[in-house]
Design a protein around this motif. Structure first.
Motif, short mmCIF file in Angstrom:
data_model
loop_
_atom_site.label_atom_id
_atom_site.label_comp_id
_atom_site.label_asym_id
_atom_site.label_seq_id
_atom_site.Cartn_x
_atom_site.Cartn_y
_atom_site.Cartn_z
N GLY A 131 0.79 -1.22 0.00
CA GLY A 131 0.00 0.00 0.00
C GLY A 131 0.82 1.27 0.00
O GLY A 131 0.28 2.36 -0.25
N ASP A 132 2.12 1.16 0.27
CA ASP A 132 3.01 2.32 0.25
C ASP A 132 3.61 2.58 -1.13
O ASP A 132 4.40 3.51 -1.28
CB ASP A 132 4.17 2.11 1.24
CG ASP A 132 3.70 2.09 2.69
OD1 ASP A 132 2.70 2.76 3.00
OD2 ASP A 132 4.33 1.38 3.49
N CYS A 133 3.25 1.74 -2.12
CA CYS A 133 3.91 1.80 -3.43
C CYS A 133 2.96 2.24 -4.53
O CYS A 133 1.75 2.00 -4.47
CB CYS A 133 4.45 0.42 -3.81
SG CYS A 133 5.64 -0.28 -2.64
N VAL A 134 3.55 2.84 -5.55
CA VAL A 134 2.85 3.10 -6.82
C VAL A 134 3.52 2.23 -7.88
O VAL A 134 4.76 2.23 -7.99
CB VAL A 134 2.91 4.58 -7.22
CG1 VAL A 134 2.45 4.78 -8.66
CG2 VAL A 134 2.06 5.41 -6.27
N ALA A 135 2.72 1.48 -8.63
CA ALA A 135 3.23 0.60 -9.67
C ALA A 135 2.87 1.15 -11.04
O ALA A 135 1.80 1.74 -11.22
CB ALA A 135 2.65 -0.81 -9.51
N ILE A 136 3.76 0.94 -12.01
CA ILE A 136 3.51 1.34 -13.40
C ILE A 136 3.41 0.07 -14.23
O ILE A 136 4.36 -0.71 -14.30
CB ILE A 136 4.61 2.27 -13.94
CG1 ILE A 136 4.65 3.57 -13.12
CG2 ILE A 136 4.34 2.61 -15.39
CD1 ILE A 136 5.74 3.63 -12.12
N GLU A 137 2.25 -0.15 -14.84
CA GLU A 137 1.95 -1.39 -15.56
C GLU A 137 1.28 -1.10 -16.89
O GLU A 137 0.78 0.00 -17.12
CB GLU A 137 1.03 -2.27 -14.72
CG GLU A 137 1.75 -3.31 -13.87
CD GLU A 137 2.34 -4.45 -14.69
OE1 GLU A 137 2.15 -4.47 -15.92
OE2 GLU A 137 2.98 -5.33 -14.09
N ASP A 138 1.27 -2.13 -17.76
CA ASP A 138 0.63 -1.98 -19.06
C ASP A 138 -0.45 -3.02 -19.34
O ASP A 138 -1.43 -2.73 -20.01
CB ASP A 138 1.67 -2.06 -20.19
CG ASP A 138 2.28 -3.45 -20.30
OD1 ASP A 138 2.15 -4.08 -21.38
OD2 ASP A 138 2.90 -3.92 -19.33
N SER A 139 -0.28 -4.23 -18.84
CA SER A 139 -1.16 -5.33 -19.23
C SER A 139 -2.25 -5.58 -18.19
O SER A 139 -2.13 -5.17 -17.02
CB SER A 139 -0.35 -6.62 -19.41
OG SER A 139 0.13 -7.07 -18.15
N ALA A 140 -3.29 -6.30 -18.60
CA ALA A 140 -4.36 -6.64 -17.68
C ALA A 140 -3.84 -7.46 -16.51
O ALA A 140 -4.14 -7.17 -15.35
CB ALA A 140 -5.46 -7.41 -18.43
N ASN A 141 -3.03 -8.48 -16.80
CA ASN A 141 -2.51 -9.32 -15.73
C ASN A 141 -1.58 -8.54 -14.81
O ASN A 141 -1.56 -8.76 -13.60
CB ASN A 141 -1.79 -10.53 -16.30
CG ASN A 141 -2.74 -11.61 -16.79
OD1 ASN A 141 -3.92 -11.61 -16.43
ND2 ASN A 141 -2.26 -12.52 -17.60
N GLY A 142 -0.80 -7.64 -15.37
CA GLY A 142 0.09 -6.83 -14.55
C GLY A 142 -0.66 -5.88 -13.65
O GLY A 142 -0.33 -5.70 -12.47
N ILE A 143 -1.68 -5.22 -14.19
CA ILE A 143 -2.50 -4.31 -13.38
C ILE A 143 -3.17 -5.07 -12.25
O ILE A 143 -3.18 -4.63 -11.09
CB ILE A 143 -3.55 -3.61 -14.27
CG1 ILE A 143 -2.87 -2.69 -15.29
CG2 ILE A 143 -4.53 -2.81 -13.42
CD1 ILE A 143 -3.79 -2.21 -16.40
N ARG A 144 -3.72 -6.23 -12.57
CA ARG A 144 -4.38 -7.03 -11.54
C ARG A 144 -3.38 -7.46 -10.46
O ARG A 144 -3.70 -7.47 -9.27
CB ARG A 144 -5.02 -8.27 -12.17
CG ARG A 144 -6.21 -7.96 -13.08
CD ARG A 144 -6.90 -9.24 -13.54
NE ARG A 144 -8.05 -8.96 -14.38
CZ ARG A 144 -8.12 -9.19 -15.69
NH1 ARG A 144 -7.07 -9.71 -16.32
NH2 ARG A 144 -9.20 -8.91 -16.37
N SER A 145 -2.18 -7.80 -10.87
CA SER A 145 -1.15 -8.24 -9.93
C SER A 145 -0.78 -7.12 -8.96
O SER A 145 -0.75 -7.32 -7.74
CB SER A 145 0.09 -8.69 -10.71
OG SER A 145 1.15 -9.01 -9.84
N ALA A 146 -0.47 -5.96 -9.48
CA ALA A 146 -0.08 -4.83 -8.64
C ALA A 146 -1.23 -4.40 -7.73
O ALA A 146 -1.02 -4.10 -6.55
CB ALA A 146 0.39 -3.66 -9.51
#
Length: 219
Positions: A159-174
């Motif tokens: 919860g302390d992090c911001v993630a940068i993603e592109d794919s559906a699976n990556g967004i769901r993971s983060a």
């Protein structure tokens, strides 16, 4: 609490590698008399090395082991990256800009050898305090294991992090790891609408990824 760390994905965020992965794996399957299914590329995105190698060896090709598939495909990818690294616009600047702001991590479905090659050629390896390949955790994306491992290495919570993603699976993971997500969709493989809805911000490119944006969306 203000954001404590920024976590990048690699494929589709810093490098436009998905077309190369698809080309290499399609050719590998075809050369061995296998069958590439209509949903194969979508299924492969986010899988760990063990997962995609097992999928190719079990579902698409006969007479090969998952270990053989992984070794031969990764070797081809290493050769392709040595010839030409498909950097996305603004990749190096974004990494350096955000490294000046907060500690950086990286959670990638690529194997360790490719992560190290890319970050080395980009000249930013020393800016990442933690890097995790999903081959080093139990489950690949969309499960949160890789992102949680990066957060643990950085000494912060998801919860302390911001993630940068592109794919559906990556967004769901983060998102499953509790991170605030900035999505930068790739036009060739746009995320599913339900996955994209999990992102706090949808950006057109890496130039939008700034400390000011992070401060606004993370709360």
């Amino acid at each position: 609490m203000p954001v404590q760390a920024i976590v990048f994905d690699l494929d589709g965020v810093l490098i436009d590698s998905e077309p190369m992965w698809e080309e290499v794996r399609r050719a590998y399957v075809a050369d061995r008399g296998g069958r590439w299914l209509p949903d194969t590329q979508e299924r492969l995105m986010g899988m760990s090395t063990n997962e995609w190698a097992d999928y190719l060896a079990t579902d698409l090709i006969d007479g090969v082991t998952a270990e053989q598939v992984a070794y031969e495909v990764i070797d081809q990818m290493l050769q392709r990256y040595e010839e030409e690294l498909p950097l996305l616009p603004g990749a190096e600047d974004a990494v350096r800009r955000m490294a000046d702001y907060r500690p950086l991590g990286l959670a990638s479905s690529s194997p360790r050898a490719l992560i190290e090659l890319v970050l080395g050629k980009l000249g930013v390896a020393g800016l990442f305090r933690a890097t995790v390949s999903t081959e080093e955790v139990d489950r690949g994306k969309p499960e949160p294991d890789g992102y949680l491992a990066v957060a643990a290495q950085l000494g912060v919570s998801g919860g302390d992090c911001v993630a940068i993603e592109d794919s559906a699976n990556g967004i769901r993971s983060a998102h499953a790891a509790g991170m605030t997500v900035i999505a930068i969709p790739r036009p060739a493989h746009p995320p599913a609408p339900d996955a994209l809805a999990l992102a706090a911000h949808v950006a057109d490119g890496l130039d939008e990824v700034t400390p000011d944006l992070v401060a606004v969306i993370h709360n």
